[in-house]
Design a protein around this motif. Structure first.
Motif, PDB file in Angstrom:
ATOM      1  N   ALA A   1       0.794  -1.220   0.083  1.00  0.00           N
ATOM      2  CA  ALA A   1      -0.064   0.019   0.117  1.00  0.00           C
ATOM      3  C   ALA A   1       0.763   1.402   0.115  1.00  0.00           C
ATOM      4  CB  ALA A   1      -0.946  -0.096   1.116  1.00  0.00           C
ATOM      5  N   PRO A   2       0.567   2.226  -0.698  1.00  0.00           N
ATOM      6  CA  PRO A   2       1.215   3.532  -0.754  1.00  0.00           C
ATOM      7  C   PRO A   2       1.487   4.062   0.428  1.00  0.00           C
ATOM      8  CG  PRO A   2      -0.676   3.591  -2.328  1.00  0.00           C
ATOM      9  CD  PRO A   2      -0.667   2.427  -1.598  1.00  0.00           C
ATOM     10  N   GLY A   3       2.820   4.334   0.610  1.00  0.00           N
ATOM     11  CA  GLY A   3       3.141   5.107   2.125  1.00  0.00           C
ATOM     12  C   GLY A   3       3.664   4.024   3.187  1.00  0.00           C
ATOM     13  N   THR A   4       3.509   2.759   2.907  1.00  0.00           N
ATOM     14  CA  THR A   4       3.929   1.797   3.723  1.00  0.00           C
ATOM     15  C   THR A   4       5.316   1.692   4.011  1.00  0.00           C
ATOM     16  OG1 THR A   4       2.207   0.041   3.088  1.00  0.00           O
ATOM     17  CG2 THR A   4       3.780  -0.860   4.427  1.00  0.00           C
ATOM     18  N   PRO A   5       5.805   1.862   5.428  1.00  0.00           N
ATOM     19  CA  PRO A   5       6.998   1.774   5.789  1.00  0.00           C
ATOM     20  C   PRO A   5       7.897   0.634   5.595  1.00  0.00           C
ATOM     21  CG  PRO A   5       5.731   2.073   7.890  1.00  0.00           C
ATOM     22  CD  PRO A   5       4.806   2.074   6.575  1.00  0.00           C
ATOM     23  N   VAL A   6       8.995   0.507   4.870  1.00  0.00           N
ATOM     24  CA  VAL A   6       9.528  -0.698   4.876  1.00  0.00           C
ATOM     25  C   VAL A   6      10.815  -0.690   5.730  1.00  0.00           C
ATOM     26  CG1 VAL A   6      10.761  -2.203   3.304  1.00  0.00           C
ATOM     27  CG2 VAL A   6       8.878  -0.868   2.657  1.00  0.00           C
ATOM     28  N   GLN A   7      10.954  -1.459   6.691  1.00  0.00           N
ATOM     29  CA  GLN A   7      12.296  -1.536   7.426  1.00  0.00           C
ATOM     30  C   GLN A   7      13.326  -2.249   6.696  1.00  0.00           C
ATOM     31  OE1 GLN A   7      12.004  -1.751  11.552  1.00  0.00           O
ATOM     32  NE2 GLN A   7      10.024  -1.912  11.790  1.00  0.00           N
ATOM     33  N   ASP A   8      14.249  -1.701   6.384  1.00  0.00           N
ATOM     34  CA  ASP A   8      15.432  -2.166   5.805  1.00  0.00           C
ATOM     35  C   ASP A   8      16.487  -3.048   6.859  1.00  0.00           C
ATOM     36  OD1 ASP A   8      17.468  -3.055   4.168  1.00  0.00           O
ATOM     37  OD2 ASP A   8      17.620  -0.968   2.980  1.00  0.00           O
ATOM     38  N   MET A   9      16.380  -4.372   6.724  1.00  0.00           N
ATOM     39  CA  MET A   9      17.074  -5.214   7.350  1.00  0.00           C
ATOM     40  C   MET A   9      17.591  -5.989   6.648  1.00  0.00           C
ATOM     41  SD  MET A   9      14.391  -6.197  10.417  1.00  0.00           S
ATOM     42  CE  MET A   9      13.858  -5.066  11.644  1.00  0.00           C
ATOM     43  N   ARG A  10      18.144  -5.505   5.457  1.00  0.00           N
ATOM     44  CA  ARG A  10      19.008  -6.378   4.470  1.00  0.00           C
ATOM     45  C   ARG A  10      20.276  -6.928   5.515  1.00  0.00           C
ATOM     46  NH1 ARG A  10      18.997  -3.301  -0.818  1.00  0.00           N
ATOM     47  NH2 ARG A  10      18.367  -1.482   0.606  1.00  0.00           N
ATOM     48  N   GLY A  11      20.841  -8.082   5.285  1.00  0.00           N
ATOM     49  CA  GLY A  11      21.909  -8.505   5.792  1.00  0.00           C
ATOM     50  C   GLY A  11      21.404  -9.233   6.957  1.00  0.00           C
TER      51      GLY A  11
END
Ligand code: GUN
Ligand code: ZN
Length: 455
Positions: A60-70
């Motif tokens: 959904a537009p505006g959904t925060p994505v927590q970047d936990m790559r790694g």
């Protein structure tokens, strides 16, 4: 702490993802791994799990994505056998199970007449589980019904899916820890009415083990089990040779220790027995036939010198198996450390227990064995959003080792053998963060809390 603030909006996590749709020792495709994955959560449940590239356009537009790559997200761990009242006596030395019970366990459990002590211990216990990435556990309380109220109240306040029960014990224990067949029945029935299926809480009928229950008490427990088909049953069986000898003298005429529980109708789906070491082929066959779960507790079995659980024989018989810490007989709250010791116990019996299978046994495998597969142990859409974020760089050694791992099995093996609570970066229950490693816990020593305030 309440869960009323639980976000109804979507949230999303970008990381490596691992979930299972079966036992990887039977089918290699059962482990589902996304190197660059996206987990979408809403209203405490998983909405979608998959490759980032495929799912990102669906957000959904505006959904925060927590970047936990790694980092690696796995379903929350399930500990299928643990005693919360033994938290304060973990690592107490004794020459084997029976002296350990008399010297440390029973005097410690006496303290749970005190409701404030029970609440404080339950709170610390749950924080410790969450710090280790365990989001569901089958928990023994003490004989006191308020000990179960305390555990459930603290679990409900955190919106955790926990299974617990008041211990039933009406003989062969100190007077101060004794109930009766009737009072044990009444208290258990009252607790089932109060807690079973209230929110995420589930009840387990909990006869401690055959030697501390009269035949009348086991009979009453069987009556309650029949009355409440979806309630859990938990106990100990065939843990230690002295215990087995004692049981044989107390219950003559039974084919085996397990047969006593069978006689009272206590083998069935949602029945879970700790240890299951000194079994014969017929015992294992009966466990498999009734869908009863063997809870393997390696750190406890090594610590108390109880014996070696036999995975080959369990698999041959088709006996359902899950992993557990058995704290305070167990020496760690961490399911990663439990895997470490499970691997070594298996090695000693000539069985190669892979890390991939151990992660399955501690998540989806346990959920399937416990009849909770539609709720926890998985990142499948619609399941409850209990998950753990593991950090392969948690320690210098883990970072060095995981920089060189060349397969999923090697990565999971490094977590299992080198990991503990330090490897758990964050823990989520019903979509809400309930632990962050780098934050100081409320129960931390005062100096550490003050240091955080100053910082
Ligand atoms: N058998 C009966 N009670 C207990 C207990 O508290 N811990 C273990 N490991 N075994 C038991
Ligand atoms: Zn136990």
């Amino acid at each position: 702490m309440t869960h009323s603030a639980q976000a109804s909006a979507q949230s999303a996590f970008r990381a490596q993802l691992l979930t299972f749709n079966g036992d990887p020792s039977r089918s290699p495709e059962a482990a589902v791994f996304h190197e660059d994955g996206l987990l979408i959560v809403e209203d405490g449940h998983v909405v979608a799990t998959g490759a980032y590239a495929a799912l990102a356009p669906r957000l959904a537009p505006g959904t925060p994505v927590q970047d936990m790559r790694g980092k690696l997200i796995v379903p929350g761990f399930i500990d299928t056998h643990i005693h919360y009242p033994q938290t304060d006596m973990i690592a107490s030395p004794a020459p084997g199970l029976l002296p350990w019970l008399d010297t440390y366990t029973f005097p410690t459990e006496r303290r749970f007449t005190d409701e404030a002590y029970a609440r404080d211990t339950a709170s610390f216990f749950l924080e410790e589980l969450l710090a280790c990435g365990t989001t569901t556990a089958l928990v023994y309380c003490t004989v006191h019904k308020q000990s179960a109220d305390a555990l459930f109240a603290e679990s409900e306040a955190r919106n955790l899916r926990m299974v617990a029960g008041k211990v039933l014990m009406d003989r062969n224990c100190p007077e101060f820890l004794r109930d009766t067949a009737q009072s044990g029945y009444d208290d258990s029935a009252e607790l089932i009415g109060r807690w079973h299926n209230r929110g995420r809480q589930l009840y387990a009928l909990t006869p401690r083990f055959a030697p501390t229950s009269t035949e009348a008490q086991l009979e009453a427990c069987g009556v309650l089990a029949r009355k409440h088909a979806d309630v859990f049953v938990q106990s100990h069986v065939a843990e230690n040779l002295d215990e087995v000898k004692w049981v044989n003298s107390l219950f003559p005429g039974h084919r085996s220790y397990l047969d006593i529980y069978d006689h009272y109708g206590l083998l069935r789906r949602r029945a879970v027995y700790g240890h299951c070491i000194h079994f014969d082929a017929e015992d294992r066959r009966r466990m498999a036939q009734t869908g009863t779960v063997a809870s393997h507790c390696p750190t406890s079995n090594l610590f108390l010198g109880s014996g070696l659980f036999d995975f080959d024989k369990a698999d041959e018989a088709g006996m359902p198996v899950a992993l557990a810490t058995d704290v305070g007989g167990g020496t760690s709250f961490s399911m990663l450390q439990t895997m470490n010791e499970a691997h070594k116990v298996a090695r000693l019996t000539g069985h190669h227990l892979t890390a991939t299978r151990m992660f399955y046994l501690a998540t989806a495998g346990a959920a399937a064995a416990l009849d909770l597969a539609d709720k926890v142990g998985t990142l499948r859409p619609q399941s409850e959003a209990d998950f753990v974020v593991l950090d392969p760089q948690a320690t210098p050694l883990l970072a060095r080792r995981t920089a060189r791992t060349e397969s999923l099995e090697e990565l999971l093996f490094a977590f299992a053998l080198l990991g503990d609570d330090r490897a758990v970066y964050e823990t989520y229950a019903a979509g809400r963060r309930v632990h962050r490693r780098d934050e100081v816990r409320a129960h931390a020593p005062r100096a550490a809390r003050l240091a955080q305030v100053v910082a």
